[in-house]
Scaffold this motif. Structure first.
Motif, PDB file in Angstrom:
ATOM      1  N   THR A 135       7.228   0.091  -0.043  1.00  0.00           N
ATOM      2  CA  THR A 135       8.110   0.830  -1.172  1.00  0.00           C
ATOM      3  C   THR A 135       7.692   2.223  -1.824  1.00  0.00           C
ATOM      4  OG1 THR A 135       9.012  -1.285  -1.554  1.00  0.00           O
ATOM      5  CG2 THR A 135       9.382   0.257  -3.145  1.00  0.00           C
ATOM      6  N   PHE A 136       6.415   2.125  -2.091  1.00  0.00           N
ATOM      7  CA  PHE A 136       6.050   3.398  -2.848  1.00  0.00           C
ATOM      8  C   PHE A 136       5.741   4.584  -1.793  1.00  0.00           C
ATOM      9  CE2 PHE A 136       3.841   2.117  -7.179  1.00  0.00           C
ATOM     10  CZ  PHE A 136       5.105   1.959  -7.457  1.00  0.00           C
ATOM     11  N   SER A 145      11.695  -2.455  -1.435  1.00  0.00           N
ATOM     12  CA  SER A 145      12.632  -2.578  -2.540  1.00  0.00           C
ATOM     13  C   SER A 145      13.441  -1.359  -2.197  1.00  0.00           C
ATOM     14  CB  SER A 145      12.066  -2.728  -3.779  1.00  0.00           C
ATOM     15  OG  SER A 145      12.793  -2.369  -4.851  1.00  0.00           O
ATOM     16  N   ALA A 146      14.623  -1.425  -1.803  1.00  0.00           N
ATOM     17  CA  ALA A 146      15.355  -0.266  -1.480  1.00  0.00           C
ATOM     18  C   ALA A 146      16.059   0.450  -2.708  1.00  0.00           C
ATOM     19  CB  ALA A 146      16.549  -0.662  -0.405  1.00  0.00           C
ATOM     20  N   THR A 205       0.743  -1.293  -0.159  1.00  0.00           N
ATOM     21  CA  THR A 205      -0.190  -0.328  -0.128  1.00  0.00           C
ATOM     22  C   THR A 205       0.837   1.168  -0.100  1.00  0.00           C
ATOM     23  OG1 THR A 205      -1.778   1.287   1.168  1.00  0.00           O
ATOM     24  CG2 THR A 205      -0.386  -0.098   2.454  1.00  0.00           C
ATOM     25  N   PRO A 206       0.938   2.102  -1.188  1.00  0.00           N
ATOM     26  CA  PRO A 206       0.035   1.983  -2.185  1.00  0.00           C
ATOM     27  C   PRO A 206       0.593   0.899  -3.114  1.00  0.00           C
ATOM     28  CG  PRO A 206       0.702   4.337  -2.026  1.00  0.00           C
ATOM     29  CD  PRO A 206       1.199   3.443  -0.923  1.00  0.00           C
ATOM     30  N   THR A 207      -0.429   0.204  -4.038  1.00  0.00           N
ATOM     31  CA  THR A 207       0.036  -0.754  -4.767  1.00  0.00           C
ATOM     32  C   THR A 207       0.763  -0.395  -6.046  1.00  0.00           C
ATOM     33  OG1 THR A 207      -2.060  -0.917  -6.011  1.00  0.00           O
ATOM     34  CG2 THR A 207      -1.686  -2.496  -3.959  1.00  0.00           C
ATOM     35  N   ASN A 208       1.641  -1.358  -6.549  1.00  0.00           N
ATOM     36  CA  ASN A 208       2.218  -1.120  -7.968  1.00  0.00           C
ATOM     37  C   ASN A 208       1.542  -2.098  -9.031  1.00  0.00           C
ATOM     38  OD1 ASN A 208       3.877  -0.930 -10.162  1.00  0.00           O
ATOM     39  ND2 ASN A 208       5.652  -1.619  -9.162  1.00  0.00           N
ATOM     40  N   ILE A 228      20.793  -2.331  -6.733  1.00  0.00           N
ATOM     41  CA  ILE A 228      19.500  -3.177  -6.392  1.00  0.00           C
ATOM     42  C   ILE A 228      19.670  -3.635  -5.000  1.00  0.00           C
ATOM     43  CG2 ILE A 228      18.461  -5.157  -7.135  1.00  0.00           C
ATOM     44  CD1 ILE A 228      18.327  -3.405  -9.565  1.00  0.00           C
ATOM     45  N   ALA A 229      18.677  -3.323  -4.170  1.00  0.00           N
ATOM     46  CA  ALA A 229      18.652  -3.988  -2.662  1.00  0.00           C
ATOM     47  C   ALA A 229      17.226  -3.849  -2.119  1.00  0.00           C
ATOM     48  CB  ALA A 229      19.413  -2.716  -1.914  1.00  0.00           C
ATOM     49  N   GLY A 230      17.169  -4.481  -1.071  1.00  0.00           N
ATOM     50  CA  GLY A 230      15.729  -4.920  -0.167  1.00  0.00           C
ATOM     51  C   GLY A 230      16.197  -4.675   1.123  1.00  0.00           C
ATOM     52  N   ALA A 231      14.826  -4.508   1.912  1.00  0.00           N
ATOM     53  CA  ALA A 231      15.166  -4.303   3.195  1.00  0.00           C
ATOM     54  C   ALA A 231      13.934  -5.124   3.866  1.00  0.00           C
ATOM     55  CB  ALA A 231      15.149  -2.978   3.685  1.00  0.00           C
ATOM     56  N   LEU A 232      14.092  -5.641   5.125  1.00  0.00           N
ATOM     57  CA  LEU A 232      13.132  -6.050   6.155  1.00  0.00           C
ATOM     58  C   LEU A 232      13.203  -5.241   7.478  1.00  0.00           C
ATOM     59  CD1 LEU A 232      12.902  -9.738   5.748  1.00  0.00           C
ATOM     60  CD2 LEU A 232      11.296  -8.027   4.847  1.00  0.00           C
TER      61      LEU A 232
END
Length: 305
Positions: free
Chosen positions: A173-174, A193-194, A143-146, A205-209
């Motif tokens: 992410t958004f 999605s960082a 939320t919000p969605t892609n 390119i990276a991600g996070a929790l």
């Protein structure tokens, strides 16, 4: 500490060996041990932990008001880490409008895992409740969605998950933590999605929790360490650099988004504009309730189709 200060200083410390205000890129795989199994400092092997990644993870926890941040090689790697906590027979309920990579992971990669996925309109709370049973372990909200800019009421869904003792994960992410704080609204896990707003420069390119519960954080860290989809030190440095300008960048994204929406809304060839800042957007009131502003992402349809 206010958010604009947190993005620069939150969870951050100067380098103890040099006094550097930005953490160095510790481009190393291993660290000195005084004897087998006894590292000189807190670091032993960079897949388990690395000082540059730790600096990023501390910053992530700070800006999302969490206790533990984890940095991954992509947003999908972060999502996969969450899913690895579940087993055959478990059920997961997700939004019916998701980032394509997330939907692909849920519907294809985990197709034969024995985990059952349901996709539902999260604005229909009664429908959501009807799908919950003793096997339901996680509700996944974006939320919000892609790409259709649908929203879900995080606080209302959190009331359900807390009552049923189900985990609630939110893809933030958004919105970014500048606009929305899912953990403060009752979520258990925040995913990013960082690569997008947190990095901010299209060069990583990276991600996070991020989580608040320390036991959950330790559980997810074990999955991260054991499966190996960690973020490298140089990429960690780049995301940490990006976070320092997050507030200014997202504020300008919001301002620019409103200008684009105004133009599209008055264009004779445009049929529908999807933007939560519009008063006629079906989720405008939810956006006003849980977001600081309406973001920079816009979708639209042509009248011609």
């Amino acid at each position: 500490m206010k958010f604009n200060t947190k993005v620069i200083h939150g969870g951050q410390h100067h380098d103890p060996s040099t006094g550097a205000v930005m953490p160095p890129v510790y481009q190393t795989s291993t660290f000195v041990q005084t004897s087998p199994g006894k590292p000189l400092a807190d670091y032993e092997y960079s897949r388990a932990s690395n000082p540059t990644r730790t600096a990023l993870e501390d910053a992530l926890a700070s800006i999302e008001n969490g206790t533990r941040g984890l940095a991954f090689s992509s947003g999908l790697a972060a999502t996969d880490c969450v899913l690895r906590s579940f087993k055959a027979g478990d059920e997961i309920i997700a939004m019916d409008d998701l980032y394509g990579g997330t939907y692909r992971m849920f519907s294809r990669v985990y197709k034969d895992s024995g985990i059952k996925f349901h996709f539902v309109d999260m604005t229909n709370i009664e429908k959501l409740k009807s799908l919950i049973n003793e096997n339901t372990k996680l509700i996944w909200v974006e939320t919000p969605t892609n790409p259709l800019m649908k929203l879900a009421d995080i606080q209302e869904i959190a009331k359900i998950t807390q009552e049923k003792k189900i985990l609630l994960a939110v893809d933030n992410t958004f919105a970014t933590p500048y606009l929305q704080k899912p953990l403060d609204l009752g979520a258990d896990i925040v995913m990013h999605s960082a690569t997008k707003y947190l990095g901010g420069h299209s060069d990583v390119i990276a991600g996070a929790l991020i989580v608040k519960d320390e036991a959950l954080g330790e559980q997810l860290h074990f999955q991260q360490f054991a499966t190996g989809a960690t973020l490298g030190p140089m990429d960690s440095f780049l995301v940490l650099r990006g976070i320092k300008t997050l507030a200014l960048r997202v504020q300008r994204h919001c301002e620019n988004g409103e200008k684009v929406v105004e133009y599209l809304s008055n264009h004779p060839k445009i049929k529908t504009v999807y933007y939560p800042g519009l008063k006629n957007h079906p989720f405008h009131e939810i956006a006003k309730k849980q977001m600081k502003a309406f973001g920079g992402m816009v979708s639209f349809d042509f009248k011609s189709g």
